[in-house]
Write a protein that holds these residues in place. Sequence first.
Motif, mmCIF file in Angstrom:
data_model
loop_
_atom_site.group_PDB
_atom_site.id
_atom_site.type_symbol
_atom_site.label_atom_id
_atom_site.label_comp_id
_atom_site.label_asym_id
_atom_site.label_seq_id
_atom_site.Cartn_x
_atom_site.Cartn_y
_atom_site.Cartn_z
ATOM 1 N N TYR A 164 -45.179 1.212 -44.669
ATOM 2 C CA TYR A 164 -43.927 0.843 -43.996
ATOM 3 C C TYR A 164 -43.690 1.761 -42.794
ATOM 4 O O TYR A 164 -43.367 1.304 -41.694
ATOM 5 C CB TYR A 164 -42.755 0.934 -44.972
ATOM 6 N N ALA A 165 -43.853 3.062 -43.012
ATOM 7 C CA ALA A 165 -43.641 4.025 -41.926
ATOM 8 C C ALA A 165 -44.646 3.815 -40.796
ATOM 9 O O ALA A 165 -44.309 3.926 -39.612
ATOM 10 C CB ALA A 165 -43.732 5.454 -42.467
ATOM 11 N N GLU A 166 -45.892 3.510 -41.146
ATOM 12 C CA GLU A 166 -46.908 3.244 -40.125
ATOM 13 C C GLU A 166 -46.528 2.018 -39.299
ATOM 14 O O GLU A 166 -46.680 2.008 -38.064
ATOM 15 C CB GLU A 166 -48.264 3.035 -40.790
ATOM 16 N N SER A 167 -46.039 0.985 -39.979
ATOM 17 C CA SER A 167 -45.622 -0.229 -39.278
ATOM 18 C C SER A 167 -44.462 0.064 -38.337
ATOM 19 O O SER A 167 -44.448 -0.397 -37.187
ATOM 20 C CB SER A 167 -45.221 -1.308 -40.289
ATOM 21 N N PHE A 168 -43.500 0.847 -38.810
ATOM 22 C CA PHE A 168 -42.354 1.172 -37.953
ATOM 23 C C PHE A 168 -42.798 1.925 -36.708
ATOM 24 O O PHE A 168 -42.310 1.664 -35.605
ATOM 25 C CB PHE A 168 -41.330 2.004 -38.723
ATOM 26 N N LYS A 169 -43.719 2.858 -36.867
ATOM 27 C CA LYS A 169 -44.190 3.641 -35.727
ATOM 28 C C LYS A 169 -44.824 2.740 -34.669
ATOM 29 O O LYS A 169 -44.597 2.914 -33.463
ATOM 30 C CB LYS A 169 -45.198 4.697 -36.186
ATOM 31 N N SER A 181 -34.042 6.353 -38.465
ATOM 32 C CA SER A 181 -33.390 7.053 -39.572
ATOM 33 C C SER A 181 -33.447 6.231 -40.858
ATOM 34 O O SER A 181 -33.613 6.786 -41.950
ATOM 35 C CB SER A 181 -31.933 7.368 -39.213
ATOM 36 N N THR A 182 -33.300 4.917 -40.733
ATOM 37 C CA THR A 182 -33.398 4.053 -41.906
ATOM 38 C C THR A 182 -34.808 4.079 -42.478
ATOM 39 O O THR A 182 -35.005 4.076 -43.702
ATOM 40 C CB THR A 182 -32.991 2.617 -41.554
ATOM 41 N N CYS A 183 -35.794 4.127 -41.608
ATOM 42 C CA CYS A 183 -37.184 4.261 -42.056
ATOM 43 C C CYS A 183 -37.356 5.546 -42.851
ATOM 44 O O CYS A 183 -37.982 5.558 -43.923
ATOM 45 C CB CYS A 183 -38.126 4.231 -40.853
#
Length: 593
Positions: free
Chosen positions: A225-230, A524-526
């Motif tokens: 998820y974090a990778e996708s957000f980045k 921040s939500t991530c």
Amino acid sequence: MFLPINKKEMLERGWKQPDFVYIIGDAYVDHPSFGAAIISRTLEAFGYKVAVLAQPDWKKDADFLQFGKPRLGFLVTAGNIDSMVNHYTVNKKRRRKDSFSDQGVMGKRPDRATIVYCQKIKQLFPDSAIIIGGIEASLRRLAHYDYWDDKVRNSILIDTQADLLLYGMGENSIIEVADSLNAGIDVKHLTYLRGTCYKTKSLDNISDYVILPTYEEICHDKRKYAESFKIQAANTDAIRAKKLIETYQGWYIVQNEPDYPISRQRMDDTYDLPYKRTFHPSYKYIPAIEEVKFSITSSRGCFGSCSFCALANHQGRTISSRSKASIIKEAKLLTQFKEFKGYINDIGGPTANFYQPSCQQSLNNGVCPNKNCLSPRVCRNLNIDHSEYLDILKTASALPKIKKVFIRSGIRYDYLIYDKDDSFFRELVQNHISGQLRVAPEHIDPKVLNLMGKPTKEVYLQFVKKFEQLNQEYKKKQFIVPYFISSHPGSDLDSAIELALYLKEINHIPLQVQDFYPTPSTKSTCMYYTGLNPDTMQEVFVEKDLEKKKMQRALMQYGFPQNYNLVYRALALANRKDLIGYGPNCLIRPKKR
């Protein structure tokens, strides 16, 4: 004249059928601070017939059927605010008032309004085109963590079954969509437009794209998820961004490149449209009009890059601004209203003193994908110049009938303090503050500020010192009202205590405290959901214990009697009972025997 809001008003215009039926979750307010007003007036300016269906009763068919099937399609938006944010506090309690509804009455729209409206349209008009937009659709365009369900939800395109999603501000793309549909192109073939997302079964005709982690992967792996957000965060600029592809079982969601920032001439044209600048006469009173009725939008976009803000993902980091002539023309127009008392409440934008793009490089090559302009330190290429904005303020203030022009849309104090020419700072203190200047340091702890994307405490203190010096020089009694956020990712009890001690030092207890609210598509939500900083993939402390969150909030209001027990327990838990006593640094007194 307002656009028609029912069949009777449509027939009075001589229309047999509208080109678009625009369904909105807000009451109908024809003011350029409302996105629905801008989109509907823009379509009207290009010759399209738009009927506005505001806050329809989603439990019945009648409202949705009254205009019949539109010639080109339905436009759907939840309104100016995400419907879940509109309905619920950070504690997930139902709000009592809806400022975007008649007399503030709550309950005029459903939860997840965009989805509910689209489901009703699909039921009644299964072969009509549906185009969704607005803040709710824009920030939920790809899979996202949903705070209220406490899970990762689909792209809103999947849940609504809409044909097309417009993200961002939308004036350019909505006309491209309208012209294409008007030319006879089927909505399913509108796959080439910037600022849009669509779903497809095949990637055969798509090139130069980036594949994101699949929906299934990000649901089961927070690191994914974090990778996708980045990746998404690095593809918000119109010049640098590539198409993004998100895979679902049986579907692909395609996010086309962002639309280019609106030109100054086009932005001038947008704000020169014939808005009525108030709510439809069928309503008694819409509270949301109060703050904006005598305010002027000067710019869009924000290069501040605060982690808890979704502006970069919606409006982008490149500033678009109106010409001085356009802004002054609107100021003169406002003086003609009989309710005008001589005060312009605001001339600004997401950040009032961001009136120009951050640097020439951003215009030529796009904004830097992995670097911020102001944090953790100011970029050497940042163009820091208030001169144009200052000129606008002075000219507007000198107009007949105008007593004062205030700035209420927020000042980025670090950008202000970095300006070697203090002319704007002096003008601000002398003429544009109504007793109190609201600024947002958000926290004091350096690790929290770094995660927030905010400047250091030292920069804020430098700003406060200069503000006080200028007030003394001009013999003004004006005060700073700082805003702070509790329980932001990275903030623990020690951080909250440090903030409480600072508040005691400046003798300020805020009347209102904002708990961190995890809204869709923010960094921040991530961090809140994954416990990871997507920039570095390092672990981040996130306080999710309800009692400790209450303690962080109570520490910011340590002087309130009702918070005594929470503050006492927080200090005991953090081994800081040295702050319980009668000394000058103590936050609370000992308990009475």
